[in-house]
Enzyme design. Structure first.
Site, PDB file in Angstrom:
ATOM      1  N   ASP A  66      27.739  42.635  54.747  1.00 41.74           N
ATOM      2  CA  ASP A  66      27.740  41.525  53.802  1.00 41.74           C
ATOM      3  C   ASP A  66      28.260  40.239  54.439  1.00 41.74           C
ATOM      4  O   ASP A  66      27.766  39.152  54.144  1.00 41.74           O
ATOM      5  CB  ASP A  66      28.596  41.871  52.582  1.00 41.74           C
ATOM      6  CG  ASP A  66      27.877  42.820  51.624  1.00 41.74           C
ATOM      7  OD1 ASP A  66      26.670  43.030  51.808  1.00 41.74           O
ATOM      8  OD2 ASP A  66      28.525  43.335  50.704  1.00 41.74           O
ATOM      9  N   ASN A 140      30.040  33.612  47.776  1.00 41.70           N
ATOM     10  CA  ASN A 140      30.924  34.571  47.123  1.00 41.70           C
ATOM     11  C   ASN A 140      32.037  33.912  46.332  1.00 41.70           C
ATOM     12  O   ASN A 140      32.126  34.067  45.123  1.00 41.70           O
ATOM     13  CB  ASN A 140      31.552  35.514  48.153  1.00 41.70           C
ATOM     14  CG  ASN A 140      30.793  36.824  48.279  1.00 41.70           C
ATOM     15  OD1 ASN A 140      29.795  37.047  47.614  1.00 41.70           O
ATOM     16  ND2 ASN A 140      31.273  37.691  49.154  1.00 41.70           N
ATOM     17  N   ASP A 170      50.230  34.710  43.998  1.00 37.29           N
ATOM     18  CA  ASP A 170      49.900  34.603  45.416  1.00 37.29           C
ATOM     19  C   ASP A 170      48.719  33.660  45.629  1.00 37.29           C
ATOM     20  O   ASP A 170      48.499  33.179  46.737  1.00 37.29           O
ATOM     21  CB  ASP A 170      49.549  35.978  45.986  1.00 37.29           C
ATOM     22  CG  ASP A 170      50.779  36.837  46.240  1.00 37.29           C
ATOM     23  OD1 ASP A 170      51.901  36.345  46.013  1.00 37.29           O
ATOM     24  OD2 ASP A 170      50.620  37.998  46.658  1.00 37.29           O
ATOM     25  N   THR A 181      31.978  41.438  43.380  1.00 35.80           N
ATOM     26  CA  THR A 181      32.182  42.720  44.055  1.00 35.80           C
ATOM     27  C   THR A 181      32.922  42.555  45.378  1.00 35.80           C
ATOM     28  O   THR A 181      33.026  43.513  46.149  1.00 35.80           O
ATOM     29  CB  THR A 181      30.831  43.415  44.314  1.00 35.80           C
ATOM     30  OG1 THR A 181      29.957  42.525  45.019  1.00 35.80           O
ATOM     31  CG2 THR A 181      30.176  43.833  43.016  1.00 35.80           C
ATOM     32  N   ALA A 182      33.445  41.351  45.626  1.00 37.41           N
ATOM     33  CA  ALA A 182      34.165  41.088  46.874  1.00 37.41           C
ATOM     34  C   ALA A 182      35.675  41.038  46.613  1.00 37.41           C
ATOM     35  O   ALA A 182      36.224  41.941  45.994  1.00 37.41           O
ATOM     36  CB  ALA A 182      33.645  39.797  47.501  1.00 37.41           C
ATOM     37  N   TYR A 183      36.333  39.984  47.037  1.00 32.87           N
ATOM     38  CA  TYR A 183      37.791  39.870  46.912  1.00 32.87           C
ATOM     39  C   TYR A 183      38.239  39.951  45.458  1.00 32.87           C
ATOM     40  O   TYR A 183      39.266  40.562  45.130  1.00 32.87           O
ATOM     41  CB  TYR A 183      38.231  38.554  47.559  1.00 32.87           C
ATOM     42  CG  TYR A 183      39.717  38.384  47.755  1.00 32.87           C
ATOM     43  CD1 TYR A 183      40.625  39.420  47.543  1.00 32.87           C
ATOM     44  CD2 TYR A 183      40.225  37.148  48.175  1.00 32.87           C
ATOM     45  CE1 TYR A 183      41.985  39.241  47.741  1.00 32.87           C
ATOM     46  CE2 TYR A 183      41.585  36.971  48.383  1.00 32.87           C
ATOM     47  CZ  TYR A 183      42.459  38.018  48.165  1.00 32.87           C
ATOM     48  OH  TYR A 183      43.799  37.840  48.361  1.00 32.87           O
ATOM     49  N   SER A 184      37.473  39.366  44.563  1.00 36.80           N
ATOM     50  CA  SER A 184      37.827  39.383  43.146  1.00 36.80           C
ATOM     51  C   SER A 184      37.954  40.808  42.622  1.00 36.80           C
ATOM     52  O   SER A 184      38.850  41.119  41.836  1.00 36.80           O
ATOM     53  CB  SER A 184      36.786  38.610  42.324  1.00 36.80           C
ATOM     54  OG  SER A 184      37.088  38.650  40.949  1.00 36.80           O
ATOM     55  N   LEU A 185      37.074  41.695  43.054  1.00 35.09           N
ATOM     56  CA  LEU A 185      37.138  43.092  42.634  1.00 35.09           C
ATOM     57  C   LEU A 185      38.433  43.734  43.119  1.00 35.09           C
ATOM     58  O   LEU A 185      39.104  44.464  42.378  1.00 35.09           O
ATOM     59  CB  LEU A 185      35.927  43.851  43.182  1.00 35.09           C
ATOM     60  CG  LEU A 185      35.879  45.354  42.903  1.00 35.09           C
ATOM     61  CD1 LEU A 185      35.815  45.627  41.412  1.00 35.09           C
ATOM     62  CD2 LEU A 185      34.693  45.990  43.621  1.00 35.09           C
ATOM     63  N   SER A 186      38.810  43.446  44.364  1.00 40.19           N
ATOM     64  CA  SER A 186      40.046  43.998  44.915  1.00 40.19           C
ATOM     65  C   SER A 186      41.272  43.493  44.166  1.00 40.19           C
ATOM     66  O   SER A 186      42.298  44.177  44.105  1.00 40.19           O
ATOM     67  CB  SER A 186      40.168  43.639  46.400  1.00 40.19           C
ATOM     68  OG  SER A 186      39.085  44.159  47.143  1.00 40.19           O
TER      69      SER A 186
END
Length: 281
Positions: A66, A140, A170, A181-186
């Site tokens: 990705d 993204n 933070d 489905t990237a950092y936001s998901l984490s």
């Protein structure tokens, strides 16, 4: 389609083995295909250069994960050419195919049996004292967070110039549906159908009982105002798609809205978004 071009992440396509296989296959079909070769003088982490790609190319085949595809979408945005993602990485949410199925996918492109999936992008503008410091697009997300000492940062959030809330956290992620489905998901954000047009705000480790994401309309503008730091040596940064970094200070404003540009991805895979998510997670 008749004219193709291959761009690959050299760390994942060592010695260009996959690229050459694709080029040879396309040439054997009587179509043309070029391969992007990284110049040793260039930054080896930059896999794409729009000036090196012929103007008559109808499809850029991107080999990697990705991250490679996102970088290609950014670097080739001015060409307005659709990208075919071929996953040779790990997750590959954005890729349409992989090396096991890439040749059957190319057959579909040659027969014009495909769709163009347009993805909304973001424009982020950093201003200081009412002067624009920089402006970048992101497929993204745009992320504002601390950098350095382990201390939370404080920032105000405005939507369409109206005050919404203040976070001690933070940082914060403003993403597209693609970026959900990237950092936001984490960070605990929801998964959203990637073709949806919206802005998703997800705080990063907020010091608050309310840590929920908030979804805004595609025509809204989200503004993040960096508040005064209690620690003079605290660094805060704005990141666009994890690639471009800019340091910000107290009083800086980051305005984020829908970009005029869109990223175009080729879609031949008939698996639904939910099926793909189920297989990846």
């Amino acid at each position: 389609m008749d004219r193709f071009y291959v761009v690959a992440n050299p760390q994942k396509d060592k010695d260009g083995i996959y690229s050459k296989k694709i080029k040879d296959y396309i040439n054997n079909l009587g179509r043309s295909c070029g391969i992007y070769t990284i110049n040793a003088e260039r930054n080896k982490k930059i896999y794409t250069d729009s000036t090196a790609i012929p103007k008559d190319v109808e499809c850029v085949i991107v080999l990697g994960g990705d991250g490679t595809l996102i970088q290609a979408a950014d670097n080739l945005l001015n060409l307005d050419v659709p990208l075919l993602g071929v996953n040779i990485g790990t997750l590959g949410y954005l890729a349409d195919t992989d090396m096991e199925h890439v040749f059957s996918t190319i057959d579909l492109l040659v027969k014009d049996e495909y769709l163009i999936d347009e993805r909304m992008m973001l424009t982020g503008t950093i201003t200081r004292d009412n002067k624009v410091l920089c402006q970048k697009t992101a497929l993204n997300d745009v992320v504002i967070n601390r950098n350095g000492i382990l201390s939370i940062m404080e920032f105000d959030v405005y939507v369409n110039n109206k005050y919404l809330t203040t976070y001690n956290a933070d940082g914060v992620i403003i993403s597209t549906a693609t970026g959900s489905t990237a950092y936001s998901l984490s960070a605990g954000g929801p998964i959203i159908q990637p073709t949806a047009k919206l802005l998703l705000m997800t705080p990063i480790c907020p010091h608050s009982l309310n840590s929920r994401s908030i979804i805004f309309d595609e025509d809204d503008m989200v503004s993040i105002v960096i508040k005064d730091s209690k620690k003079l040596n605290e660094k805060r940064i704005v990141t666009f798609d994890g690639e471009h970094f800019y340091e910000v200070v107290s009083g800086d404003v980051i305005n984020i809205c829908k970009a005029k540009e869109v990223s175009k991805f080729i879609k031949t895979n008939k698996a639904s978004f939910l099926e793909r998510i189920r297989n990846k997670l």
